[in-house]
Enzyme design. Structure first.
Site, PDB file in Angstrom:
ATOM      1  CG  ASN A   1      -3.370  22.118  26.165  1.00 12.31           C
ATOM      2  OD1 ASN A   1      -3.968  21.275  25.502  1.00 12.31           O
ATOM      3  ND2 ASN A   1      -3.470  23.401  25.936  1.00 12.31           N
TER       4      ASN A   1
ATOM      5  CD  GLU B   1     -11.234  24.691  17.476  1.00 10.72           C
ATOM      6  OE1 GLU B   1     -10.717  25.762  17.886  1.00 10.72           O
ATOM      7  OE2 GLU B   1     -12.378  24.629  17.017  1.00 10.72           O
TER       8      GLU B   1
ATOM      9  CB  CYS C   1      -4.996  27.096  22.614  1.00  6.81           C
ATOM     10  SG  CYS C   1      -6.660  26.813  23.208  1.00  6.81           S
TER      11      CYS C   1
HETATM   12  P1  NAD Z   1       0.989  18.872  18.798  1.00  6.83           P
HETATM   13  O1  NAD Z   1       0.549  19.513  17.540  1.00  6.83           O
HETATM   14  O2  NAD Z   1       2.419  18.549  18.959  1.00  6.83           O
HETATM   15  O3  NAD Z   1       0.199  17.482  19.002  1.00  6.83           O
HETATM   16  C1  NAD Z   1      -1.202  17.415  18.941  1.00  6.83           C
HETATM   17  C2  NAD Z   1      -1.618  16.009  18.532  1.00  6.83           C
HETATM   18  O4  NAD Z   1      -1.200  15.772  17.185  1.00  6.83           O
HETATM   19  C3  NAD Z   1      -1.000  14.896  19.360  1.00  6.83           C
HETATM   20  O5  NAD Z   1      -1.943  13.874  19.555  1.00  6.83           O
HETATM   21  C4  NAD Z   1       0.150  14.421  18.486  1.00  6.83           C
HETATM   22  O6  NAD Z   1       0.530  13.093  18.762  1.00  6.83           O
HETATM   23  C5  NAD Z   1      -0.481  14.557  17.106  1.00  6.83           C
HETATM   24  N1  NAD Z   1       0.477  14.671  15.987  1.00  6.83           N
HETATM   25  C6  NAD Z   1       1.738  15.166  15.993  1.00  6.83           C
HETATM   26  N2  NAD Z   1       2.285  15.104  14.765  1.00  6.83           N
HETATM   27  C7  NAD Z   1       1.337  14.561  13.954  1.00  6.83           C
HETATM   28  C8  NAD Z   1       1.292  14.250  12.544  1.00  6.83           C
HETATM   29  N3  NAD Z   1       2.333  14.458  11.733  1.00  6.83           N
HETATM   30  N4  NAD Z   1       0.139  13.729  12.062  1.00  6.83           N
HETATM   31  C9  NAD Z   1      -0.929  13.520  12.854  1.00  6.83           C
HETATM   32  N5  NAD Z   1      -0.932  13.773  14.181  1.00  6.83           N
HETATM   33  C10 NAD Z   1       0.184  14.295  14.713  1.00  6.83           C
HETATM   34  O7  NAD Z   1       0.451  19.796  19.982  1.00  6.83           O
HETATM   35  P2  NAD Z   1       0.744  19.688  21.567  1.00  6.83           P
HETATM   36  O8  NAD Z   1       2.151  20.106  21.815  1.00  6.83           O
HETATM   37  O9  NAD Z   1       0.264  18.390  22.097  1.00  6.83           O
HETATM   38  O10 NAD Z   1      -0.265  20.813  22.110  1.00  6.83           O
HETATM   39  C11 NAD Z   1       0.036  22.161  22.170  1.00  6.83           C
HETATM   40  C12 NAD Z   1      -0.543  22.910  21.003  1.00  6.83           C
HETATM   41  O11 NAD Z   1      -1.944  22.691  20.909  1.00  6.83           O
HETATM   42  C13 NAD Z   1      -0.375  24.409  21.168  1.00  6.83           C
HETATM   43  O12 NAD Z   1       0.003  24.983  19.944  1.00  6.83           O
HETATM   44  C14 NAD Z   1      -1.769  24.874  21.567  1.00  6.83           C
HETATM   45  O13 NAD Z   1      -2.049  26.212  21.278  1.00  6.83           O
HETATM   46  C15 NAD Z   1      -2.621  23.949  20.792  1.00  6.83           C
HETATM   47  N6  NAD Z   1      -3.963  23.879  21.371  1.00  6.83           N
HETATM   48  C16 NAD Z   1      -4.993  24.474  20.714  1.00  6.83           C
HETATM   49  C17 NAD Z   1      -6.264  24.478  21.283  1.00  6.83           C
HETATM   50  C18 NAD Z   1      -7.443  25.107  20.591  1.00  6.83           C
HETATM   51  O14 NAD Z   1      -8.573  24.777  20.945  1.00  6.83           O
HETATM   52  N7  NAD Z   1      -7.235  25.999  19.641  1.00  6.83           N
HETATM   53  C19 NAD Z   1      -6.466  23.873  22.526  1.00  6.83           C
HETATM   54  C20 NAD Z   1      -5.377  23.274  23.160  1.00  6.83           C
HETATM   55  C21 NAD Z   1      -4.126  23.288  22.578  1.00  6.83           C
END
Ligand code: NAD
Length: 471
Positions: A150, A245, A279
């Protein structure tokens, strides 16, 4: 646009083709020709890169990070367009993301020369006679960075900037749907003078490549993404330091003394920024009885004033959701709320990946939209009897990222800051408020550890104590 991956100081191409699509119209934005990744070799190069980077004088590290900030300014238009194309973020907001990313690099450059310790007396305890006790901060070593889709430029930089400032080396894996901003960022960091082996960027599916990396022998893992993946990583990863996060379900409380129009405007805009894919987006408004109807009316007016459409149009407020799965999830949350008795006051029906700003009234506390992260441009409004009940409802989910309160009463603002279970409490602003130098992170299911440039530098360093004896 075609990229390989940055491995062992070189741009390497391979057979695995990852096509990056514009979420607005499905057109191709670029592709990554990803090579097979040998995680042991990555780690070996990263250790050598860290050794070399650590030997650089402080001023060189500071100047490289400052130069990267300067180059980002130079390439601002190109980078903003890339964020808009691969992530679907409206261009004005994409430009702001580039600005904030520059700020993160500027702050990281400043932190590079502030890796201070403390001096303590050596003899302040009976039987302890040393001349002096000092602390110094040392890099933890090799950092694994995994980021979501995002904020494809800003969030990687929140890890790479502080890690490099702390003299760590980094292996970075961006989200598979938005990898191009990270790859362009890596080019810029190398052009600015960062040690090539100290930064490697690899692209591949999270469940395969991400998982393999997370099982390897890194010194720290900094992960931003969903709750489910974060919790899974906590279970499977042997990495000793983990910052997570994760997602949120951020509430905005509005009491009867609040400026209701300002609160409604902030709540709707906070719910719809980047189509709600933030988020700290506003995920719930909890409004006390006395001003409930007035709030709904104002919220609908703001929601209907937002322009939905092509991210490249200068006047677009709300662009597309990232993919069809995201549209389905938001639709399911809205339907579930309606089945449980909520009313759609405006919006509700997507057109392709464009989901209109949606205001839901009379949302029960047990609706999915009130308990889980929706990650779409939806503002569920929940009625509360009074301020006390609003606080109870706000705390009733598993999450705890940001929480906001709109009130003119100081005692209530103070009470909210003490009672709300969240990593950050915001008074008379939306939950989406974040400055890149402030501590940022969650409690409960929203994560562990803190970001914000100075805080992240701390997470990437270890304090060493030095005792100087008296002779
Ligand atoms: P996601 O968890 O699907 O993916 C995040 C990252 O993790 C990607 O690079 C993905 O390829 C990787 N990933 C996925 N499965 C994995 C595994 N089994 N092992 C290791 N890596 C893996 O998240 P998304 O859909 O890309 O992003 C949205 C989410 O991120 C929302 O829940 C949002 O709230 C959160 N987010 C949190 C913050 C924060 O600072 N707290 C900021 C932005 C987004």
């Amino acid at each position: 646009m075609e990229y390989g991956c940055l491995i062992g100081g070189e741009w390497l191409e391979g057979d695995r083709e990852i096509v990056v699509e514009n979420p607005y119209d499905g057109s191709e934005v670029g592709r990554v020709l990803a090579p097979e990744v040998d995680v042991e070799a990555l780690l070996k190069d990263a250790r050598e890169g860290q050794r070399r980077w650590r030997e650089r004088p402080t001023y060189e590290v500071r100047e490289a990070l400052a130069e990267a900030a300067h180059l980002l300014k130079k390439h601002e238009d190109e980078l903003a367009e890339l964020i808009a194309l691969e992530g679907g973020k409206p261009i004005r907001d994409a430009r702001y993301e580039v600005y904030r990313t520059r700020e993160v690099l500027r702050l990281s450059a400043a932190e590079a020369e502030r890796l201070y310790g403390e001096t303590l007396p050596g003899d302040a305890q009976r039987g302890r006679t040393a001349e002096l006790i000092l602390t110094v901060r040392e890099p933890v070593g090799v950092v694994l960075s995994i980021t979501p889709y995002n904020f494809p430029l800003l969030l990687p930089t929140h890890k790479l900037g502080p890690a490099l400032a702390a003299r760590c080396s980094v292996v970075h894996k961006p989200a598979t749907v938005t990898p191009l901003s990270s790859l362009r960022l890596a080019e810029i960091l190398l052009d600015a003078g960062v040690e090539p082996l100290a930064l490697q960027v690899v692209v591949g599916p999270g469940a395969e490549l991400g998982e393999e990396l997370a099982r390897a022998d890194f010194d720290a893992l900094s992960f931003t993404g969903s709750r489910s993946v974060g919790e899974h990583l906590r279970e499977i990863s042997p990495i000793p330091r983990i910052t997570l996060e994760l997602g949120g379900n951020d509430p905005v409380i509005v009491d009867e003394t609040a400026d209701v129009e300002a609160a409604a405007e902030a709540a709707v805009r906070g719910a719809c920024y980047h189509a709600g894919q933030v988020c700290i987006a506003v995920e719930r408004a909890i409004v006390v009885e006395d001003v409930y109807e007035e709030f709904l009316e104002a919220a609908v007016e703001v929601a209907e004033s937002l322009k939905v459409g092509d991210p490249l149009d200068e006047d677009t407020d709300v662009g597309p959701l990232i993919d069809d799965g995201a549209v389905e999830k938001v639709r399911r949350h809205v339907e579930d709320a309606v089945e449980r008795g909520a009313e759609i006051l405006t919006g509700g029906e997507p057109e392709g990946r464009l989901f209109p700003p949606t205001v839901l009234a009379d949302v029960p506390e047990d609706a999915l939209v009130a308990r889980e992260e929706t990650f779409g441009p939806v503002l569920p409004v929940i009625r509360a009897k009074d301020f006390e009940e609003a606080i109870r409802i706000a705390n009733s989910t598993d999450y705890g990222l940001h929480a906001a309160v709109f009130t003119e009463r100081l005692d209530r603002a103070v009470k909210a800051t003490r009672k709300l279970e969240a990593g950050g409490v915001i008074v008379n602003e939306s939950t989406i408020y974040r400055a890149d130098y402030m501590p940022f992170g969650g409690v409960k299911a929203s994560g562990v550890g803190r970001e914000g440039v100075p805080q992240a530098v701390r997470e990437f360093t270890e304090e060493k104590t030095v005792v100087i004896g008296r002779r």
